[in-house]
Design an enzyme around this catalytic site. Structure first.
Site, mmCIF file in Angstrom:
data_model
loop_
_atom_site.group_PDB
_atom_site.id
_atom_site.type_symbol
_atom_site.label_atom_id
_atom_site.label_comp_id
_atom_site.label_asym_id
_atom_site.label_seq_id
_atom_site.Cartn_x
_atom_site.Cartn_y
_atom_site.Cartn_z
ATOM 1 N N CYS A 286 28.895 25.328 0.138
ATOM 2 C CA CYS A 286 27.604 25.342 -0.553
ATOM 3 C C CYS A 286 26.535 25.986 0.320
ATOM 4 C CB CYS A 286 27.189 23.920 -0.919
ATOM 5 S SG CYS A 286 28.189 23.189 -2.241
ATOM 6 N N CYS A 442 26.069 37.930 8.679
ATOM 7 C CA CYS A 442 25.840 37.294 7.382
ATOM 8 C C CYS A 442 24.901 36.118 7.627
ATOM 9 C CB CYS A 442 27.161 36.867 6.734
ATOM 10 S SG CYS A 442 28.095 35.634 7.665
#
Length: 484
Positions: A286, A442
């Site tokens: 998540c 990222c």
């Protein structure tokens, strides 16, 4: 023509489409047509031998093809094929013991239950006598804790070792802004006792592990799984099977959720559905993939409902049925689950008779075990954000690539970076110079590591992953960069 439903984790390989039309007389032929249309999808659902991967289940309408004719299962025009990858009842409880007597105040508190014929005094006494273990006090654990406490479950154990963070508050409604920095187990217990002071809470402030799981679970009637990672999910499943405890399962990702009951009586277990975990990184957490804050409320309430039904011994529990929820489409679908006779832990010829190393099984490091000193440094193929900053300041000749999604890039970015989302990355490899030095980042380092692996397999040698991603950049280099 058949309609193929694409789950969220695989949509990055189908140009974001959630539904694709494909043709073929059998399931295998339809999947061949599907992967011919989207070649990058093939290696996600088939192994090198051309067989379906064991962490992806395929359903024709609502039937698992493993129990039909597998890939040869005939497909009629208008049929629906569902790809269901792993994301991370029924027996009546015994009569309540005599000491589970309701006081006058409790009778008033639970009066709306008591006037339900399916609950009544005896049912409410069963709830008071019940012992339920919540694994996790986060997104799923929040609604579970609040509603099981309000329902009158007498003893609730909580397993959690984390602390409340600002990023939790968007979905973990059992915690408040004032709780940031507190232990989740303490924050959750306070809210639950504020709702119901007759509740007994047992705190297990630890990470569930192969060493302690059986000892913790053995004293409870049933377990409700609110975990967010595959090692713990397999651990909970195996411990429940070995102890004969029902496992009320839920999982969430972005806008989708799943719920069922595993290890109940003759019902299937988690390994019957997913014999093996997906490769590390295929299904983002998540923290990387995001989740609609309301979604764990929906799935958690379904889990709470199923737990209460199991305790009362009423209704039709989700045993042998997998409930799928799509919040964006506001659709519920139900798929049949069957016990796998070849399951290694609940099948006819069991090969797993004790708990194993689940981090090793899932191919991921154990974050709770401190790394040896030599492993805490930047590893080969990695670059620290301080070194990246120095390279930028010196004006070194290199290419900085950001493999997050465009909406993440708009939240925060490192100056000079080029955005190539991970799902599109293989298509852009040919645009990059194999002799150039390439640095990839990222959010936290997981997706960029996968992108680095793609380049190295393509023959690139000077490829470096930014350790910690843009979050580390915000922590160590530029605090003005928002964290999310």
């Amino acid at each position: 023509m058949a309609k193929v439903l694409i789950p969220t984790p695989l949509r990055q390989f189908t140009a974001k489409l959630d539904t694709v039309t494909a043709a073929g007389p059998s399931v295998g032929a339809v999947l061949d047509d599907l992967t011919a249309q989207y070649p990058d999808l093939r290696k996600q659902i088939f192994n090198d031998e051309g067989k379906l991967r064991s962490f992806v289940n395929v359903y024709l309408n609502d039937e698992d093809i493993r129990y039909l004719a597998k890939a040869a299962t005939p497909v009629a025009d208008g049929d629906t094929i569902s790809l269901v990858p792993s994301i991370a009842g029924g027996s009546t409880m015994a009569a309540p013991p005599e000491e589970a007597v309701l006081t006058k105040d409790e009778i008033l508190r639970y009066s709306r239950h008591l006037i339900l014929p399916e609950v009544g005094m005896e049912g409410q006494q069963k709830l008071k006598a019940a012992k339920v273990l919540l694994v996790g006090a986060g997104g799923l654990g929040a609604p579970l804790g609040l509603y099981l406490a309000a329902a009158g479950v007498g003893k609730i154990g909580i397993v959690d070792f984390d602390v409340v963070d600002f990023t939790n508050l968007q979905r973990q409604v059992i915690h408040s802004t004032a709780d940031v920095g507190r232990k989740k187990i303490d924050s959750a217990a306070d809210k639950m006792l504020a709702i119901n002071p007759y509740l007994k809470i047992v705190k297990h402030e630890t990470a569930l592990s192969s060493e302690n799981a059986l000892e913790i679970l053995k004293d409870y009637d049933l377990v409700v799984d609110g975990t967010d990672n595959f090692p713990t999910r397999y651990l909970v499943n195996d411990a429940c099977v070995l102890l004969g405890k029902p496992n009320v399962y839920g999982s969430i990702f972005r806008f989708e959720g799943q719920a069922t009951i595993f290890a109940a009586g003759d019902g299937p277990c988690y390994r019957c559905l997913y014999p093996e975990p997906p490769p590390p990184g295929l299904v983002p957490s998540c923290a990387e993939g995001g989740v609609l804050g309301i979604l764990p409320g929906t799935i958690g309430l379904i889990q709470a409902t199923e737990a209460v039904k199991l305790i009362l011994g009423v209704g039709q529990p989700l045993i042998g049925r997998l409930l799928l929820y799509d919040a964006l489409g506001m659709r519920f679908r139900e798929l049949k689950l069957r016990k796998n006779p070849e399951c290694p832990i609940c099948g006819e010829h069991r090969t797993i008779t004790a708990l194993i190393d689940y981090h090793q099984f899932c191919g991921v490091p154990n974050p709770k075990q401190p790394a040896p000193a030599e492993e805490t440094r930047v590893n080969d193929g990695e670059i620290d954000v301080t070194e990246l900053k120095a390279k930028l300041d010196r004006g070194d000749d290199f290419v900085l690539i950001d493999v997050r999604e465009p909406h993440e890039y708009r939240i925060a970015s490192i100056p000079g970076s080029r955005l190539i989302p991970l799902g599109e990355f293989p298509k852009h490899v040919g645009e990059l110079d194999p002799n150039a030095e390439i640095v990839i980042h990222c959010k936290m380092g997981g997706r960029s590591a996968r992108a680095c692996a793609v380049l190295r397999q393509a023959g690139f040698e000077k490829v470096y992953n930014v350790k910690g991603g843009i979050l580390a950049w915000s922590d160590k280099i530029d605090p003005s960069v928002p964290k999310y």
